[in-house]
Design a protein around this motif. Structure first.
Motif, PDB file in Angstrom:
ATOM      1  N   ALA A 153      17.432  89.474  60.863  1.00 17.53           N
ATOM      2  CA  ALA A 153      17.354  88.911  62.209  1.00 17.53           C
ATOM      3  C   ALA A 153      17.467  89.973  63.296  1.00 17.53           C
ATOM      4  O   ALA A 153      17.186  89.692  64.463  1.00 17.53           O
ATOM      5  N   GLN A 154      17.900  91.188  62.940  1.00 16.27           N
ATOM      6  CA  GLN A 154      18.010  92.249  63.938  1.00 16.27           C
ATOM      7  C   GLN A 154      16.634  92.611  64.485  1.00 16.27           C
ATOM      8  O   GLN A 154      15.671  92.743  63.733  1.00 16.27           O
ATOM      9  N   PHE A 155      16.555  92.809  65.797  1.00 11.71           N
ATOM     10  CA  PHE A 155      15.279  93.129  66.422  1.00 11.71           C
ATOM     11  C   PHE A 155      14.997  94.631  66.309  1.00 11.71           C
ATOM     12  O   PHE A 155      15.883  95.459  66.519  1.00 11.71           O
ATOM     13  N   VAL A 156      13.758  94.947  65.989  1.00 11.31           N
ATOM     14  CA  VAL A 156      13.323  96.335  65.874  1.00 11.31           C
ATOM     15  C   VAL A 156      11.999  96.496  66.610  1.00 11.31           C
ATOM     16  O   VAL A 156      11.304  95.520  66.906  1.00 11.31           O
ATOM     17  N   VAL A 157      11.679  97.745  66.912  1.00 13.78           N
ATOM     18  CA  VAL A 157      10.374  98.089  67.477  1.00 13.78           C
ATOM     19  C   VAL A 157       9.601  98.857  66.410  1.00 13.78           C
ATOM     20  O   VAL A 157      10.131  99.790  65.807  1.00 13.78           O
ATOM     21  N   VAL A 158       8.372  98.455  66.176  1.00 14.29           N
ATOM     22  CA  VAL A 158       7.528  99.075  65.156  1.00 14.29           C
ATOM     23  C   VAL A 158       6.280  99.644  65.828  1.00 14.29           C
ATOM     24  O   VAL A 158       5.683  98.993  66.696  1.00 14.29           O
ATOM     25  N   THR A 159       5.910 100.853  65.447  1.00 15.23           N
ATOM     26  CA  THR A 159       4.697 101.474  65.982  1.00 15.23           C
ATOM     27  C   THR A 159       3.882 102.070  64.847  1.00 15.23           C
ATOM     28  O   THR A 159       4.434 102.621  63.894  1.00 15.23           O
ATOM     29  N   PHE A 160       2.577 101.941  64.945  1.00 15.03           N
ATOM     30  CA  PHE A 160       1.674 102.602  64.008  1.00 15.03           C
ATOM     31  C   PHE A 160       0.268 102.609  64.593  1.00 15.03           C
ATOM     32  O   PHE A 160      -0.058 101.836  65.502  1.00 15.03           O
ATOM     33  N   TYR A 161      -0.547 103.505  64.089  1.00 15.46           N
ATOM     34  CA  TYR A 161      -1.961 103.541  64.457  1.00 15.46           C
ATOM     35  C   TYR A 161      -2.733 104.168  63.313  1.00 15.46           C
ATOM     36  O   TYR A 161      -2.169 104.869  62.468  1.00 15.46           O
ATOM     37  N   LYS A 162      -4.014 103.904  63.284  1.00 13.58           N
ATOM     38  CA  LYS A 162      -4.857 104.467  62.231  1.00 13.58           C
ATOM     39  C   LYS A 162      -6.307 104.399  62.682  1.00 13.58           C
ATOM     40  O   LYS A 162      -6.761 103.381  63.208  1.00 13.58           O
ATOM     41  N   PHE A 163      -7.023 105.498  62.474  1.00 14.57           N
ATOM     42  CA  PHE A 163      -8.448 105.521  62.784  1.00 14.57           C
ATOM     43  C   PHE A 163      -9.232 105.189  61.516  1.00 14.57           C
ATOM     44  O   PHE A 163      -9.273 105.978  60.566  1.00 14.57           O
ATOM     45  N   VAL A 167       8.533  93.814  59.942  1.00 14.50           N
ATOM     46  CA  VAL A 167       8.199  94.564  58.733  1.00 14.50           C
ATOM     47  C   VAL A 167       7.124  93.843  57.928  1.00 14.50           C
ATOM     48  O   VAL A 167       6.246  94.471  57.332  1.00 14.50           O
ATOM     49  N   ALA A 168       7.179  92.513  57.924  1.00 17.99           N
ATOM     50  CA  ALA A 168       6.183  91.743  57.173  1.00 17.99           C
ATOM     51  C   ALA A 168       4.774  92.027  57.679  1.00 17.99           C
ATOM     52  O   ALA A 168       3.827  92.148  56.889  1.00 17.99           O
ATOM     53  N   TYR A 169       4.622  92.142  58.994  1.00 15.41           N
ATOM     54  CA  TYR A 169       3.294  92.417  59.556  1.00 15.41           C
ATOM     55  C   TYR A 169       2.812  93.813  59.161  1.00 15.41           C
ATOM     56  O   TYR A 169       1.658  93.988  58.748  1.00 15.41           O
ATOM     57  N   ALA A 170       3.681  94.812  59.269  1.00 19.98           N
ATOM     58  CA  ALA A 170       3.293  96.171  58.881  1.00 19.98           C
ATOM     59  C   ALA A 170       2.937  96.233  57.400  1.00 19.98           C
ATOM     60  O   ALA A 170       1.958  96.883  57.005  1.00 19.98           O
ATOM     61  N   ASP A 171       3.716  95.546  56.565  1.00 24.24           N
ATOM     62  CA  ASP A 171       3.422  95.520  55.125  1.00 24.24           C
ATOM     63  C   ASP A 171       2.078  94.852  54.856  1.00 24.24           C
ATOM     64  O   ASP A 171       1.316  95.277  53.984  1.00 24.24           O
ATOM     65  N   TRP A 172       1.799  93.792  55.602  1.00 22.33           N
ATOM     66  CA  TRP A 172       0.527  93.080  55.424  1.00 22.33           C
ATOM     67  C   TRP A 172      -0.649  93.983  55.784  1.00 22.33           C
ATOM     68  O   TRP A 172      -1.660  94.018  55.080  1.00 22.33           O
ATOM     69  N   VAL A 173      -0.521  94.736  56.881  1.00 17.91           N
ATOM     70  CA  VAL A 173      -1.587  95.658  57.278  1.00 17.91           C
ATOM     71  C   VAL A 173      -1.800  96.719  56.198  1.00 17.91           C
ATOM     72  O   VAL A 173      -2.937  97.054  55.842  1.00 17.91           O
ATOM     73  N   THR A 188       9.870 102.752  62.721  1.00 23.21           N
ATOM     74  CA  THR A 188      10.733 101.641  63.126  1.00 23.21           C
ATOM     75  C   THR A 188      11.965 102.184  63.833  1.00 23.21           C
ATOM     76  O   THR A 188      12.557 103.166  63.392  1.00 23.21           O
ATOM     77  N   SER A 189      12.340 101.552  64.942  1.00 28.21           N
ATOM     78  CA  SER A 189      13.534 101.954  65.687  1.00 28.21           C
ATOM     79  C   SER A 189      14.225 100.713  66.236  1.00 28.21           C
ATOM     80  O   SER A 189      13.607  99.654  66.354  1.00 28.21           O
TER      81      SER A 189
END
Length: 438
Positions: free
Chosen positions: A76-86, A131-137, A150-151
Motif C-alpha cells: 500500500a506504500q506509494f512509490v514513484v516509478v520511472t522508465f523509458y525505452k526506444f 510495480v504490477a504495471y512495470a512488470d506487465w510492460v 522506483t523511489s
C-alpha cells in the motif's frame, strides 16, 4: 503437475523482475526557527551571507524482523516509478489502448507517453499497482531489459492525475523528435554505468591543463537539464545551463561564447552528458551526433540511478524531479542508508543557492514568480520570498500583474489561469500542481 510447475515458474519470473524496494521511511526536513538563521537580522537583500533554513535529517529505515514477509502495508506504500525505452511501435494508438485497459481499476497517476519510437513513463501509485504495471510492460520481450527505477512518493500520489496518451515527442523538444534517429542505438551516446561514470569523474578531477595539452584529449561534463535544476544540485565541474526549458536547449548548435561546445575539437573531446533519468541525453545526443560530435557518453539511468548505486560521490546538492516532490536528497535513492560520518558528509552537501540573493540554503523549495508575466520557477530562501513578495527580482516586484505570496509549500495554479482571468485563483498544495517535465 505440469500446470503447477508452469504456475510456479511464472510467479518466480514475476518476482525476479520486481524492482528492489525503496526504504519504507525517507528523509525529512526539520525547519529551524527564524532565530537560527546565520544571516544577521539587518542583512540587506543581495548579500551573500548563508541562510540556514532547514536541515535534512536522515531517518534510517525500520529494521525488518528476521524472516518477516512483506505484507499488505508494504504493497500500500506509494512509490514513484520511472522508465523509458526506444522501440518501434507500428501502431502506437493500439498500444495506448492496451495500456489503458491494463490500468483499469489500478490506482496510477502520472505521465505515460507512447509514439512510434517507444515509451516514456513517470507515475505514482501504491507499490502493488505501480510495480504490477512495470512488470506487465516488461513481459513484452522488447522491454525485458528495460531499467525501471522506483523511489518513495513521500506523501501519496506525486502526480495529480493519469495522462496516458499518444504524443509525437516523448520529451518536449523544439521541432519534435520523430525526425531524429532515436531507434538507432549507434546514433545515441554510449551509456556508462554509474561505476564507469564515477571513474570518469575521478579521472577528470585529476586531469590538469598540462596533461590534457600533452595527450591532446579533453573531457567535458555537460548538464543537459535546466538552470533551476542545476541550482538544486549538479555534478561538480558542470556548467550551469542557460535555459529554463529543455526544448530551448541549443548546445553545439550556436556560435555563442557561452555554449560549452562552441569551438571544441569534436574528434578529441569526450563529452559526458547527464540528466535526471537519461532520456533527455539520449534524445539530444542524436542531434549532436548529426552535428559531427563523435565521442558522446551518457550516464545510464541518469542521476537518479547514479545516486542509487554510487551515492553522492561528485554530486553537490539535491536532485530536482518533475513531480510533486520537486527536490529529493541523494539518500532517497540509496540502496542502503548511510550512517555516522557518511551521513554527516551528505548533510553538508545538501545545499542550494537562492536565485535572488545567491545565499546558500538547505531548504530546497521552488516557487513560481508572483509576476504573472514572468512565472519563472526558481529556488528562493524565505528571506527573499518575503522581501520580494514572492517575485524573482525587484523588477518583477514592481510589475502590474502580481499574484499573492503563498505560504509554505502551497503553489499557484497554472499561470494562464491568472493571465486569462478564467476563474478565481485558489492556491494548491505542491503535489497537486507539479510543473510539467521538459
Amino acid at each position: 503437475m505440469a500446470s503447477a510447475v508452469h504456475h510456479n515458474c511464472h510467479r518466480l519470473h514475476a518476482l525476479l523482475l520486481r524492482p528492489l524496494h525503496a526504504p519504507s521511511r525517507h528523509p525529512r526536513l526539520s525547519f529551524l526557527p527564524c532565530s537560527a538563521r546565520l544571516a544577521a537580522p539587518g542583512c540587506r537583500l543581495g548579500t551573500h551571507a548563508a541562510v540556514a533554513l532547514a536541515e535534512p535529517d536522515l531517518v534510517p529505515p525500520d529494521p525488518d524482523p528476521e524472516g518477516e514477509e512483506e505484507g499488505d502495508d508494504d504493497d500500500a506504500q506509494f512509490v514513484v516509478v520511472t522508465f523509458y525505452k526506444f522501440v518501434p511501435f507500428e501502431d502506437p494508438h493500439a498500444e495506448v489502448a492496451s495500456h489503458l485497459r491494463f490500468l483499469q481499476g489500478r490506482d496510477i497517476h502520472g505521465r505515460i507517453y507512447l509514439n512510434e519510437q517507444g515509451i516514456n513513463a513517470q507515475y505514482s501509485g501504491p507499490r502493488k499497482d505501480a510495480v504490477a504495471y512495470a512488470d506487465w510492460v516488461k513481459m513484452d520481450h522488447r522491454f525485458c531489459d528495460m531499467l525501471v527505477q522506483t523511489s518513495p512518493a513521500l506523501t501519496g500520489h506525486a502526480f495529480p492525475r493519469l495522462k496516458l496518451r499518444y504524443k509525437p515527442a516523448l520529451v518536449q523538444l523544439e521541432g519534435g523528435s520523430l525526425h531524429l534517429p532515436l531507434l538507432d542505438s549507434s546514433m545515441r551516446a554510449k551509456p556508462l554505468t554509474p561505476s564507469k561514470w564515477k571513474e570518469r569523474l575521478e579521472a577528470r578531477a585529476c586531469l590538469d591543463l598540462s596533461s590534457s595539452e600533452t595527450s591532446g584529449r579533453k573531457l567535458l561534463l555537460l548538464d543537459v537539464r535546466n538552470d533551476y535544476e542545476w541550482d538544486v544540485g549538479h555534478f561538480e565541474g558542470a556548467q550551469r545551463p542557460n535555459v529554463d526549458c529543455f526544448r530551448s536547449t541549443s548546445f553545439g548548435l550556436s556560435e555563442d561564447a557561452s555554449d560549452p561546445l562552441n569551438g571544441i575539437d569534436k574528434e578529441k573531446t569526450d563529452i559526458l552528458m547527464y540528466c535526471t533519468g537519461g532520456i533527455r541525453c539520449d534524445v539530444y545526443s542524436t542531434i549532436l551526433r548529426k552535428k559531427g560530435f563523435r565521442n558522446l557518453y551518457t550516464l545510464e539511468g541518469g542521476v537518479s540511478n547514479y545516486l542509487r548505486v554510487e551515492g553522492p560521490a561528485g554530486w553537490v546538492g539535491n536532485l530536482f524531479v518533475f513531480d510533486g516532490r520537486l527536490s529529493l536528497p541523494p539518500a532517497t535513492f540509496r540502496r542502503s542508508w548511510p550512517s555516522g560520518e557518511e551521513a554527516a558528509v551528505e548533510k553538508e552537501r545538501w545545499v542550494g543557492c537562492c536565485y535572488a540573493c545567491r545565499s546558500k540554503v538547505v531548504e530546497l523549495r521552488h516557487r513560481n514568480c508572483a509576476n504573472i508575466d514572468c512565472n519563472r520557477l526558481f529556488l528562493c530562501c524565505r528571506w527573499c520570498a518575503k522581501e520580494l513578495a514572492g517575485c524573482c527580482c525587484s523588477d518583477c516586484k514592481a510589475a502590474p500583474r502580481l499574484r499573492p505570496l503563498l505560504p509554505g509549500h502551497q503553489r499557484y495554479l497554472k499561470w494562464h489561469v491568472y493571465r486569462d482571468g478564467l476563474s478565481t485563483p485558489v492556491a494548491t498544495d505542491s503535489k497537486d500542481n507539479p510543473d510539467c517535465c521538459c
